[in-house]
Design a protein around this motif. Structure first.
Motif, PDB file in Angstrom:
ATOM      1  N   SER B  99       0.837  -1.211   0.000  1.00  0.00           N
ATOM      2  CA  SER B  99       0.000   0.000   0.000  1.00  0.00           C
ATOM      3  C   SER B  99       0.863   1.249   0.000  1.00  0.00           C
ATOM      4  N   PHE B 107      -3.902   3.079   3.657  1.00  0.00           N
ATOM      5  CA  PHE B 107      -4.196   1.651   3.796  1.00  0.00           C
ATOM      6  C   PHE B 107      -2.930   0.866   4.146  1.00  0.00           C
ATOM      7  N   CYS B 108      -1.975   1.516   4.807  1.00  0.00           N
ATOM      8  CA  CYS B 108      -0.731   0.826   5.199  1.00  0.00           C
ATOM      9  C   CYS B 108      -1.089  -0.502   5.862  1.00  0.00           C
ATOM     10  N   LEU B 109      -0.450  -1.564   5.389  1.00  0.00           N
ATOM     11  CA  LEU B 109      -0.780  -2.893   5.912  1.00  0.00           C
ATOM     12  C   LEU B 109      -0.154  -3.117   7.279  1.00  0.00           C
ATOM     13  N   THR B 112      -0.853   2.674   9.746  1.00  0.00           N
ATOM     14  CA  THR B 112      -1.029   4.076   9.387  1.00  0.00           C
ATOM     15  C   THR B 112      -1.144   4.860  10.689  1.00  0.00           C
TER      16      THR B 112
END
Lengths: 349, 349
Positions: B99, B107-109, B112
């Protein structure tokens, strides 16, 4: 006019029974087809029983039709006597609107003439489906079928095949993609086969543990038994695309959770009640919920050619006309692997 | 550490009140910002009141931040003292996952770091939002703002602007396209302005007849009063895209009916209860229902540059810190045209 033997429902509550009808003699742009096989689609049953809005009785179901050309009108160039052909869910449309011009005749803005329970472009002549010995169809709405293939296993492609092929193709299924298929019935088993043939890795979601070996045999790599919510946890964020073939109500939320960012969940089954959708399930990960309805003629031909090339055919149980009513009961209970197909010779008295 | 005056909620039921916090001194890749203005987003209110899951108190809201660079860390090359800058809904992320690498840090996996009610990448330091005099942010998460523009009207672009710009841009809004906007509040008025600036024809859907003149003034060509279902009939099949900004529950079916074939309805508001969706409303016309969540840093910068070029700014009411609690009540009632913005000087005692 061509005298045709068929099977019809005379009311929403009556069993299907022998029925006689007349097909029109071919006009200049018509193809007269001797039907060889016709698949039994769940839609046939819903319509026969008046469950999807008003049904015109007598009602002759069947929109998964394959057969041979018996005669052609004088302007017909694409077909000749003896050609193998198919007819799907519709047999005519206006041909002029933006939908028709963009090869999506199923969304004709004027009038899509469906293969059954519809009226011709004249606005009055009822259409009768493929549970019959013959059908007359305008040449542009007739599909070509290659020779030397198992014809009875091609019949279900005309609805179950195109219904699943169309969204799989449109949304980029190919090697490296991960596709989920919800439900392993007539549509579901075609979705698994076609997604595999396109190169994707397939995960089947089902409420029946006993379907796991079959799912794997059909080409699925993974199987999720959906009766236990915990089984979804290791699949979160994995899938690019889901083809949802289930026509019973089911909670979409756990499935949306299995999608990657920007993933897409496509409905091709119609549950009786609306589905509840949590906005956050779509907003977080900007996911998509969509629907898809069969496909246009051009795309259906492309699908038939693809399936011929890849040797993708339906798994079927071949029956006689006298077995239709029992087949309906078994279809409703999901007791068929995976599609009943009627031998059209047996419509003859 | 930098002593910072702010406003905070101490519990879900307490009014916002003056609060002191410390911002970190700039690390080598940090930018220390003197905040000039901060917008009031409806999310601030939901979070202050603990309506969106657990809130960390004391809670300092605010993620529509504009200001001037006061100091930069020694490795920072993109900013220098005095530069005008913005900070949106998040201030950090892992930077390494798919992401983040595809510029969708929201949408950092991994993690965030949201601008408020979140913790830093260390997993423990709470984040405090822009209702404050200063903020320290990693340079990669700071946006550039052009000089000579009405800075206070740019603040709301950092959330309301990017939330509507992102789906409008992604789904191809341009001249010749028809866009519907549901709801004419903070998000809705930005959606109208941005869609117009992209060249689309805009239809506003609202429950308030008195919003029609405003909708037209903001650039809408058509206005549909949604309290009467008959008002939808002349709009069936007309729209390419709908941006749905309403966070109260509403029936999606009539809106899906206004979409063209393959049209898309994008949710950016979060109603309290799930929405009911009829499968047939999506299947017939193969329509799409999607969600969208703010936008990544790259796209937010693109949006700021687009709005600067097109002279698209929020319509605002500028207030002092002491007016925040009243502004919250008026925001809930929809009594603002169209965004409250706080003058950050007034956070000083």
């Amino acid at each position: 006019m061509i005298k045709t033997n068929a099977y019809a429902a005379l009311s929403a509550t009556s069993a299907l029974q022998p029925f006689e009808l007349e097909r029109r003699s071919p006009r200049s742009d018509d193809v007269l087809i001797e039907i060889a096989y016709c698949g039994i689609c769940h839609s046939d049953i819903h319509t026969a029983r008046g469950e999807w809005g008003p049904t015109l009785y007598p009602f002759v179901p069947g929109h998964e039709i394959v057969g041979r050309v018996l005669a052609v009108g004088k302007k017909v160039k694409r077909f000749k006597m003896g050609d193998l052909v198919g007819v799907g869910c519709f047999v005519d449309s206006c041909g002029k609107c933006p939908s028709c011009k963009s090869h999506e005749e199923q969304f004709c803005l004027d009038h899509t003439v469906f293969t059954y329970n519809s009226v011709e472009l004249d606005g009055k002549t009822p259409t009768y489906g493929g549970y019959s010995t013959h059908i007359t169809v305008r040449d542009k709405y007739v599909l070509k079928i290659k020779k030397g293939l198992p014809l009875e296993r091609i019949a279900p492609l005309l609805c179950a095949g195109i219904t699943t092929y169309s969204p799989l193709k449109r949304y980029g299924t190919k090697k490296g993609k991960k596709v989920g298929v919800i439900g392993l019935g007539g549509l579901g088993h075609m979705a698994v086969k076609i997604a595999r043939a396109m190169g994707a890795e397939v995960t089947v979601f089902s409420t029946s543990a006993e379907k796991e070996p079959d799912a794997k045999k059909l080409g699925a790599k993974k199987f999720v038994l959906t009766t236990n919510p915990e089984n979804f946890s290791s699949h979160r964020g994995k899938l690019d695309l889901i083809i949802d073939t289930v026509s019973a109500n089911h909670d979409l939320s756990p499935y949306l959770g299995t999608l990657k960012i920007a993933g897409l969940h496509v409905l091709v089954g119609v549950p009786p009640k609306p589905s509840e959708v949590e906005a956050m399930d779509l907003i977080y990960g900007r996911k998509h919920l969509a629907g898809s309805l069969i496909g246009g003629i051009k795309e259906t031909q492309e699908m038939l050619d693809f399936c011929a090339r890849k040797k993708v055919f339906a798994d079927i149980e071949l029956i006689s006309a006298t077995g239709i009513n029992e087949a309906y009961e078994r279809t409703i209970k999901g007791q068929v692997k995976y599609r009943f197909v009627i031998d059209a010779k047996t419509f003859l008295p």
